[in-house]
Motif scaffolding. Structure first.
Motif, PDB file in Angstrom:
ATOM      1  N   GLU A  13       0.843  -1.206   0.000  1.00 32.09           N
ATOM      2  CA  GLU A  13       0.000   0.000   0.000  1.00 32.09           C
ATOM      3  C   GLU A  13       0.876   1.252   0.000  1.00 32.09           C
ATOM      4  OE1 GLU A  13      -3.049   2.767   0.223  1.00 32.09           O
ATOM      5  OE2 GLU A  13      -3.315   0.634  -0.149  1.00 32.09           O
ATOM      6  N   SER A  14       1.884   1.264   0.854  1.00 31.97           N
ATOM      7  CA  SER A  14       2.744   2.436   1.007  1.00 31.97           C
ATOM      8  C   SER A  14       3.632   2.674  -0.207  1.00 31.97           C
ATOM      9  CB  SER A  14       3.612   2.257   2.255  1.00 31.97           C
ATOM     10  OG  SER A  14       4.574   3.263   2.351  1.00 31.97           O
ATOM     11  N   ILE A  15       4.178   1.610  -0.770  1.00 34.75           N
ATOM     12  CA  ILE A  15       5.152   1.752  -1.859  1.00 34.75           C
ATOM     13  C   ILE A  15       4.493   1.860  -3.231  1.00 34.75           C
ATOM     14  CG2 ILE A  15       7.062   0.608  -3.054  1.00 34.75           C
ATOM     15  CD1 ILE A  15       7.852  -0.600  -0.357  1.00 34.75           C
ATOM     16  N   PHE A  16       3.385   1.125  -3.457  1.00 31.37           N
ATOM     17  CA  PHE A  16       2.813   1.084  -4.797  1.00 31.37           C
ATOM     18  C   PHE A  16       1.436   1.728  -4.923  1.00 31.37           C
ATOM     19  CE2 PHE A  16       5.649  -2.654  -4.633  1.00 31.37           C
ATOM     20  CZ  PHE A  16       6.535  -2.276  -5.620  1.00 31.37           C
ATOM     21  N   VAL A  17       0.510   1.293  -4.105  1.00 35.39           N
ATOM     22  CA  VAL A  17      -0.882   1.694  -4.270  1.00 35.39           C
ATOM     23  C   VAL A  17      -1.092   3.182  -3.983  1.00 35.39           C
ATOM     24  CG1 VAL A  17      -3.258   1.268  -3.544  1.00 35.39           C
ATOM     25  CG2 VAL A  17      -1.681  -0.651  -3.812  1.00 35.39           C
ATOM     26  N   SER A  18      -0.653   3.635  -2.854  1.00 37.71           N
ATOM     27  CA  SER A  18      -0.853   5.032  -2.482  1.00 37.71           C
ATOM     28  C   SER A  18      -0.166   5.998  -3.461  1.00 37.71           C
ATOM     29  CB  SER A  18      -0.368   5.268  -1.053  1.00 37.71           C
ATOM     30  OG  SER A  18      -0.575   6.596  -0.671  1.00 37.71           O
ATOM     31  N   PRO A  19       1.092   5.765  -3.815  1.00 39.24           N
ATOM     32  CA  PRO A  19       1.727   6.659  -4.795  1.00 39.24           C
ATOM     33  C   PRO A  19       1.035   6.625  -6.161  1.00 39.24           C
ATOM     34  CG  PRO A  19       3.399   5.437  -3.620  1.00 39.24           C
ATOM     35  CD  PRO A  19       2.077   4.843  -3.235  1.00 39.24           C
TER      36      PRO A  19
END
Length: 118
Positions: A13-19
């Protein structure tokens, strides 16, 4: 859910989805601004063309022909100014998008490195 799976999910979530979500919102805003600028320009160019066509339809004698020529010269000058302004507007929108995208990429890379260190 076990702790390892939960941590992996948070990392994804932090590395791929949110960005990616942030980038998509920024891209949509960019496309909205570009399309709006293009539609405004097309409308202005169309209005100018129609006004010029009407001016030429009113030519009936030498005096009205002279006025049409003067109107054509002014319209050409106005069109060049408008095109210059439209170009600057699109350039500004694009530079802002590029700057925002670059910042997001740097932030995402930084997060990925920090996450990998953990």
């Amino acid at each position: 859910m076990n702790k390892a799976a939960e941590k992996a999910s948070q990392q994804v979530e932090s590395i791929f989805v949110s960005p990616m979500r942030s980038y998509t919102l920024t891209a949509l805003d960019y496309y909205d601004q570009i399309v709006s600028a293009q539609l405004d320009a097309v409308r202005a160019y169309s209005d100018l063309s129609i006004a010029q066509a009407r001016t030429w339809l009113d030519v009936k004698d030498a005096d009205s022909f002279k006025k049409a020529i003067e109107s054509q010269q002014k319209a050409t000058s106005d069109l060049m100014e408008r095109m210059k302004g439209d170009g600057e507007k699109v350039t500004s929108i694009s530079q802002s998008f590029m700057k925002d995208s670059q910042k997001m990429a740097e932030d995402t890379t930084k997060k990925a490195v920090e996450t990998a260190k953990q």
